[in-house]
Write a protein that holds these residues in place. Structure first.
Motif, PDB file in Angstrom:
ATOM      1  N   UNK A  10      -8.492   7.011   9.802  1.00 17.33           N
ATOM      2  CA  UNK A  10      -7.408   7.947  10.076  1.00 17.33           C
ATOM      3  C   UNK A  10      -6.151   7.099  10.257  1.00 17.33           C
ATOM      4  N   UNK A  11      -5.331   7.003   9.187  1.00 15.59           N
ATOM      5  CA  UNK A  11      -4.176   6.107   9.216  1.00 15.59           C
ATOM      6  C   UNK A  11      -3.179   6.495  10.294  1.00 15.59           C
ATOM      7  N   UNK A  12      -3.035   7.799  10.546  1.00 19.99           N
ATOM      8  CA  UNK A  12      -2.113   8.227  11.589  1.00 19.99           C
ATOM      9  C   UNK A  12      -2.499   7.662  12.937  1.00 19.99           C
ATOM     10  N   UNK A  13      -3.798   7.749  13.271  1.00 15.71           N
ATOM     11  CA  UNK A  13      -4.275   7.184  14.537  1.00 15.71           C
ATOM     12  C   UNK A  13      -4.146   5.663  14.540  1.00 15.71           C
ATOM     13  N   UNK A  14      -4.600   5.009  13.471  1.00 13.68           N
ATOM     14  CA  UNK A  14      -4.608   3.548  13.411  1.00 13.68           C
ATOM     15  C   UNK A  14      -3.206   2.982  13.579  1.00 13.68           C
ATOM     16  N   UNK A  15      -2.247   3.483  12.818  1.00 16.46           N
ATOM     17  CA  UNK A  15      -0.912   2.905  12.822  1.00 16.46           C
ATOM     18  C   UNK A  15      -0.129   3.260  14.078  1.00 16.46           C
ATOM     19  N   UNK A  16      -0.292   4.489  14.568  1.00 16.68           N
ATOM     20  CA  UNK A  16       0.401   4.865  15.807  1.00 16.68           C
ATOM     21  C   UNK A  16      -0.137   4.066  16.995  1.00 16.68           C
ATOM     22  N   UNK A  17      -1.444   3.905  17.058  1.00 23.06           N
ATOM     23  CA  UNK A  17      -2.047   3.144  18.168  1.00 23.06           C
ATOM     24  C   UNK A  17      -1.718   1.662  18.060  1.00 23.06           C
ATOM     25  N   UNK A  18      -1.710   1.132  16.829  1.00 23.41           N
ATOM     26  CA  UNK A  18      -1.354  -0.278  16.639  1.00 23.41           C
ATOM     27  C   UNK A  18       0.108  -0.512  17.007  1.00 23.41           C
ATOM     28  N   UNK A  19       0.983   0.436  16.644  1.00 22.48           N
ATOM     29  CA  UNK A  19       2.391   0.309  17.003  1.00 22.48           C
ATOM     30  C   UNK A  19       2.562   0.330  18.520  1.00 22.48           C
ATOM     31  N   UNK A  20       1.793   1.176  19.201  1.00 23.53           N
ATOM     32  CA  UNK A  20       1.847   1.223  20.661  1.00 23.53           C
ATOM     33  C   UNK A  20       1.436  -0.113  21.259  1.00 23.53           C
ATOM     34  N   UNK A  21       0.427  -0.736  20.668  1.00 19.66           N
ATOM     35  CA  UNK A  21      -0.056  -2.023  21.178  1.00 19.66           C
ATOM     36  C   UNK A  21       1.002  -3.120  21.063  1.00 19.66           C
ATOM     37  N   UNK A  22       1.692  -3.165  19.931  1.00 20.46           N
ATOM     38  CA  UNK A  22       2.598  -4.297  19.689  1.00 20.46           C
ATOM     39  C   UNK A  22       4.042  -4.021  20.080  1.00 20.46           C
ATOM     40  N   UNK A  23       4.439  -2.726  20.183  1.00 20.81           N
ATOM     41  CA  UNK A  23       5.840  -2.440  20.465  1.00 20.81           C
ATOM     42  C   UNK A  23       6.056  -1.546  21.672  1.00 20.81           C
ATOM     43  N   UNK A  24       4.979  -0.958  22.221  1.00 21.43           N
ATOM     44  CA  UNK A  24       5.127  -0.098  23.385  1.00 21.43           C
ATOM     45  C   UNK A  24       5.406   1.348  23.057  1.00 21.43           C
ATOM     46  N   UNK A  25       5.526   1.677  21.774  1.00 24.74           N
ATOM     47  CA  UNK A  25       5.733   3.058  21.352  1.00 24.74           C
ATOM     48  C   UNK A  25       5.005   3.284  20.042  1.00 24.74           C
ATOM     49  N   UNK A  26       4.618   4.548  19.779  1.00 27.17           N
ATOM     50  CA  UNK A  26       3.831   4.853  18.588  1.00 27.17           C
ATOM     51  C   UNK A  26       4.680   5.050  17.338  1.00 27.17           C
ATOM     52  N   UNK A  27       5.964   4.756  17.395  1.00 29.13           N
ATOM     53  CA  UNK A  27       6.859   4.920  16.250  1.00 29.13           C
ATOM     54  C   UNK A  27       6.423   4.009  15.105  1.00 29.13           C
ATOM     55  N   UNK A  28       5.896   4.604  14.028  1.00 29.63           N
ATOM     56  CA  UNK A  28       5.374   3.819  12.906  1.00 29.63           C
ATOM     57  C   UNK A  28       6.465   3.047  12.188  1.00 29.63           C
ATOM     58  N   UNK A  29       7.682   3.603  12.146  1.00 34.05           N
ATOM     59  CA  UNK A  29       8.780   2.915  11.477  1.00 34.05           C
ATOM     60  C   UNK A  29       9.262   1.697  12.253  1.00 34.05           C
ATOM     61  N   UNK A  30       8.778   1.542  13.473  1.00 37.99           N
ATOM     62  CA  UNK A  30       9.190   0.398  14.283  1.00 37.99           C
ATOM     63  C   UNK A  30       8.346  -0.838  14.059  1.00 37.99           C
ATOM     64  N   UNK A  31       7.349  -0.742  13.163  1.00 40.72           N
ATOM     65  CA  UNK A  31       6.480  -1.897  12.907  1.00 40.72           C
ATOM     66  C   UNK A  31       6.379  -2.163  11.408  1.00 40.72           C
ATOM     67  N   UNK A  32       6.092  -3.409  11.089  1.00 40.86           N
ATOM     68  CA  UNK A  32       5.793  -3.810   9.714  1.00 40.86           C
ATOM     69  C   UNK A  32       4.303  -4.108   9.636  1.00 40.86           C
ATOM     70  N   UNK A  33       3.641  -3.600   8.593  1.00 35.95           N
ATOM     71  CA  UNK A  33       2.190  -3.736   8.468  1.00 35.95           C
ATOM     72  C   UNK A  33       1.837  -4.470   7.186  1.00 35.95           C
ATOM     73  N   UNK A  34       0.996  -5.464   7.301  1.00 33.08           N
ATOM     74  CA  UNK A  34       0.424  -6.151   6.137  1.00 33.08           C
ATOM     75  C   UNK A  34      -0.902  -5.446   5.826  1.00 33.08           C
ATOM     76  N   UNK A  35      -0.857  -4.481   4.916  1.00 35.23           N
ATOM     77  CA  UNK A  35      -2.003  -3.613   4.706  1.00 35.23           C
ATOM     78  C   UNK A  35      -3.205  -4.322   4.091  1.00 35.23           C
ATOM     79  N   UNK A  36      -2.969  -5.236   3.166  1.00 33.38           N
ATOM     80  CA  UNK A  36      -4.083  -5.942   2.545  1.00 33.38           C
ATOM     81  C   UNK A  36      -4.941  -6.676   3.561  1.00 33.38           C
ATOM     82  N   UNK A  37      -4.346  -7.583   4.366  1.00 32.78           N
ATOM     83  CA  UNK A  37      -5.119  -8.264   5.406  1.00 32.78           C
ATOM     84  C   UNK A  37      -5.705  -7.322   6.450  1.00 32.78           C
TER      85      UNK A  37
END
Length: 342
Positions: A10-37
């Motif tokens: 579930x990409x919505x859950x994965x990316x929002x939760x990952x953004x919360x971990x690294x930036x403190x908020x679930x804003x997906x546009x606030x993070x850069x993701x290396x999707x391949x790795x």
């Protein structure tokens, strides 16, 4: 037929939760993701947990009219990745994603597509689909995104009880592939006659001191008046808060009050903290044209930002759903703090 495992993301859950971990908020546009790795790391962990080779990664996300954007198209081109898209509703909420995940879990289990399913999600609505898949002899492992505390972030208790096992994605998989966006600070041109990339030291000046003296100041963030060229709209007075500001509900069931809250003042503190964290991330990551577009649409809030605000506040309060009074206060406070921080 060879035994396999299958991964459902579930990409919505994965990316929002990952953004919360690294930036403190679930804003997906606030993070850069290396999707391949990121996908490679998920595949590796899935095979380690199941002891089986991976059949396929099913990647679920939302798209306008169900048509993939450029990034989603690249994800779908990754090896062993099957892109499955829902759509955005008129209210900006994703539609069809949970249904697609649930149907695939049940159908693939019934057809014995794999022996072990690994589900990256925390959605309560998938509980029944997990239980139905298990009826057909499939083992289901839920993979949660680790919070900064190490515990899985945002996984429903019902889903935890239904799954055969709950574990977390390796922290390194998230930390190495999901990064906070930072707008680059422009470096001033060197003085005339000084080669680019070199600096002249004054007599007796140490290199470290010279570097400290030449620290580039942070760029000025335009205020709403600078960008819009007019006075901001005066904020509308907030609706008087109800006696209880948080409640929870489930599809087809009436909502009910959630106890344990200190009251409106406690909720207001969480609202301010959530908005402050999101604005900090937004100002560090958004381009000036994005801030201009944000102000042009005022008092509306873009779907991505509004969704992050609601999700962050739900996490902070421990409430699955928020009532209209809380939602209004959250959006009103967004513009209020936006003006104060300009």
């Amino acid at each position: 037929m060879r035994s396999n495992c299958a991964l459902y993301v579930d990409a919505g859950y994965l990316l929002a939760s990952a953004a919360t971990r690294v930036s403190g908020t679930s804003l997906r546009n606030g993070v850069h993701v290396e999707y391949g790795p990121l996908v490679d790391g998920l595949i590796k962990q899935a095979e380690e947990l199941s002891g089986l080779p991976l059949l396929r990664v099913h990647w679920y996300d939302s798209a306008k009219d169900g048509v993939p954007d450029a990034q989603q198209g690249r994800i779908g081109e990754l090896a062993k990745v099957k892109l499955r898209l829902g759509r955005f509703g008129v209210d900006g909420q994703q539609k069809g994603v949970d249904l697609r995940i649930g149907l695939d879990l049940v159908t693939h289990a019934r057809n014995a597509a794999a022996d072990v399913f690994l589900l990256v999600s925390g959605d309560d609505d998938l509980t029944e689909a997990v239980e139905e898949a298990q009826v057909h002899g499939v083992q289901v492992i839920v993979l949660g995104v680790p919070h900064s505390s190490g515990r899985p972030h945002g996984v429903s208790r019902h889903l935890v009880r239904a799954a055969d096992e709950l574990t977390t994605i390796h922290a390194a998989t998230i930390d190495d592939t999901v990064m906070k966006k930072e707008r680059p600070v422009p470096v001033p041109a060197p003085p005339p006659g000084e080669p680019a990339g070199q600096q002249t030291l004054a007599a007796g000046e140490r290199p470290a001191a010279a570097a400290a003296a030449r620290v580039v100041p942070a760029p000025h963030v335009p205020s709403p008046l600078d960008l819009a060229g007019k006075r901001p709209h005066p904020p509308a007075p907030p609706v008087a808060p109800a006696a209880v500001l948080a409640y929870s509900g489930a599809t087809g069931q009436p909502s009910h009050i959630v106890g344990g809250y200190a009251g409106p003042d406690d909720v207001a503190e969480h609202v301010s903290a959530v908005v402050t964290n999101l604005l900090t991330s937004l100002r560090k990551s958004a381009a000036e044209e994005d801030l201009e577009a944000l102000l042009r649409g005022r008092p509306s809030i873009p779907r991505e930002i509004d969704k992050a605000l609601l999700l962050d506040l739900s996490d902070a309060l421990g409430v699955y759903d928020l009532n209209d009074t809380v939602r209004f206060e959250l959006r009103h406070r967004f513009w209020e703090l936006y003006d104060e921080s300009a």
